[in-house]
Motif scaffolding. Sequence first.
Motif, PDB file in Angstrom:
ATOM      1  N   GLY A  40       8.747   4.615 -13.995  1.00  0.00           N
ATOM      2  CA  GLY A  40       8.620   5.954 -14.180  1.00  0.00           C
ATOM      3  C   GLY A  40       8.538   7.283 -13.156  1.00  0.00           C
ATOM      4  O   GLY A  40       9.028   8.212 -12.939  1.00  0.00           O
ATOM      5  N   SER A  41       7.366   6.637 -12.427  1.00  0.00           N
ATOM      6  CA  SER A  41       6.936   7.467 -11.214  1.00  0.00           C
ATOM      7  C   SER A  41       7.948   7.764 -10.156  1.00  0.00           C
ATOM      8  O   SER A  41       8.337   8.819  -9.599  1.00  0.00           O
ATOM      9  CB  SER A  41       5.696   6.925 -10.841  1.00  0.00           C
ATOM     10  N   ASN A  80       0.835  -1.191  -0.080  1.00  0.00           N
ATOM     11  CA  ASN A  80       0.116  -0.044  -0.108  1.00  0.00           C
ATOM     12  C   ASN A  80       0.781   1.262  -0.049  1.00  0.00           C
ATOM     13  O   ASN A  80       0.477   2.287  -0.324  1.00  0.00           O
ATOM     14  CB  ASN A  80      -1.051   0.059   1.201  1.00  0.00           C
ATOM     15  N   ALA A  81       2.218   1.186   0.357  1.00  0.00           N
ATOM     16  CA  ALA A  81       2.943   2.319   0.390  1.00  0.00           C
ATOM     17  C   ALA A  81       3.353   3.099  -0.952  1.00  0.00           C
ATOM     18  O   ALA A  81       3.831   4.043  -1.041  1.00  0.00           O
ATOM     19  CB  ALA A  81       4.359   1.945   1.235  1.00  0.00           C
ATOM     20  N   MET A  82       2.793   2.246  -2.005  1.00  0.00           N
ATOM     21  CA  MET A  82       3.017   2.713  -3.431  1.00  0.00           C
ATOM     22  C   MET A  82       1.910   3.440  -3.934  1.00  0.00           C
ATOM     23  O   MET A  82       2.144   4.141  -5.097  1.00  0.00           O
ATOM     24  CB  MET A  82       3.227   1.418  -4.236  1.00  0.00           C
ATOM     25  N   THR A  83       0.785   3.139  -3.272  1.00  0.00           N
ATOM     26  CA  THR A  83      -0.429   3.780  -3.856  1.00  0.00           C
ATOM     27  C   THR A  83      -0.753   5.325  -3.321  1.00  0.00           C
ATOM     28  O   THR A  83      -1.690   5.914  -4.090  1.00  0.00           O
ATOM     29  CB  THR A  83      -1.642   2.935  -3.834  1.00  0.00           C
ATOM     30  N   ASN A  84      -0.127   5.517  -2.093  1.00  0.00           N
ATOM     31  CA  ASN A  84      -0.462   6.782  -1.474  1.00  0.00           C
ATOM     32  C   ASN A  84       0.671   7.729  -2.067  1.00  0.00           C
ATOM     33  O   ASN A  84       1.876   7.538  -1.602  1.00  0.00           O
ATOM     34  CB  ASN A  84      -0.578   6.828  -0.222  1.00  0.00           C
ATOM     35  N   GLN A  85       0.400   8.760  -2.820  1.00  0.00           N
ATOM     36  CA  GLN A  85       1.461   9.716  -3.279  1.00  0.00           C
ATOM     37  C   GLN A  85       2.182  10.426  -2.257  1.00  0.00           C
ATOM     38  O   GLN A  85       3.548  10.640  -2.445  1.00  0.00           O
ATOM     39  CB  GLN A  85       0.615  10.575  -4.211  1.00  0.00           C
ATOM     40  N   ASN A  86       1.575  10.873  -1.383  1.00  0.00           N
ATOM     41  CA  ASN A  86       2.382  11.798   0.072  1.00  0.00           C
ATOM     42  C   ASN A  86       3.311  10.682   0.613  1.00  0.00           C
ATOM     43  O   ASN A  86       4.287  11.026   0.620  1.00  0.00           O
ATOM     44  CB  ASN A  86       1.056  12.346   0.740  1.00  0.00           C
ATOM     45  N   ILE A 105      12.681  10.503  -7.298  1.00  0.00           N
ATOM     46  CA  ILE A 105      13.854  10.629  -6.821  1.00  0.00           C
ATOM     47  C   ILE A 105      14.693  11.759  -7.297  1.00  0.00           C
ATOM     48  O   ILE A 105      15.459  12.629  -6.806  1.00  0.00           O
ATOM     49  CB  ILE A 105      14.602   9.270  -6.966  1.00  0.00           C
ATOM     50  N   ASN A 106      14.438  11.856  -8.570  1.00  0.00           N
ATOM     51  CA  ASN A 106      15.374  12.943  -9.607  1.00  0.00           C
ATOM     52  C   ASN A 106      14.912  14.437  -9.121  1.00  0.00           C
ATOM     53  O   ASN A 106      15.804  15.158  -8.731  1.00  0.00           O
ATOM     54  CB  ASN A 106      15.039  12.800 -11.003  1.00  0.00           C
TER      55      ASN A 106
END
Length: 273
Positions: free
Chosen positions: A86-87, A13-19, A92-93
């Motif tokens: 890509g996200s 689930n840590a991947m689906t929440n943008q913040n 990170i960049n």
Amino acid sequence: MIENIILFKYGGNAMTNQNLKSKILENICSLKDKGYQVVIIHGGGPFIKETLKVANIESDFVDGLRKTTPEAMEYVEMALKGKVNGSLVSIINGMGHKAVGLSGKDGQTVLAKKHMHEHKKNGKVELVDLGQVGDVASVDTSLIEILLENDFIPVITCIASDKKGLDYNINGDLFAGHIAGALSAKQYVILTDVDGLRLDKNNPDSIIYELKVAEIDRLKEIKCIQGGMIPKIDSCKIALDKGAKLARIINGTVPEQITCLFENKEVGTAISI
């Protein structure tokens, strides 16, 4: 050989929440300031599900494993490499680091082989063909090492080709475990949705803070290790057997646990030989 490598398996689930995603990546990348080399491996089940739904491709599961047809494989790669990878690289960049997005196909970093699934039915074991679902046959770390030597953060998704160039989707945990072992990672860290392995899965206070590989089979027998925790623990065993120094399962939804890894605090479940 490059030392001080911390390899993170990022998922859940840590991947689906943008913040939350930004906070996690910020904490992971901050380890570079402490002198560590960082590698990130990711899957993306929710994104595959969403992409296949949009493409109107039905998912057929056997024991929780998705059958992957050639048509579905195209969309699996689109979700993992295009959308998720890509996200992560962009975020990170944007933090001022240099990330490079890869899959196991790049530089033949991971060579895949077809996975034949053993399915138990009426007390008998039968082999089930899951299509383009693969296992790791071998790992070549040379491309990853070149990137690390030049201050890049490799962000790698769990797709690889076999010797004939046929693509396979590989379980992200097992994929990460093989790479962590091949890199002799100082720590292999799995980010999941709980604080670690629990002796009683319904009791948050029953976390096992230290676990030896020799104890894993017994914990599987008493159903302490079950469901989605099985591939995570199996991947830790693979990583340790193949050269990683320590494996750890922590809660990816609590980003502060990442920075606690090197503060001599009890965090998550640490697994060792």
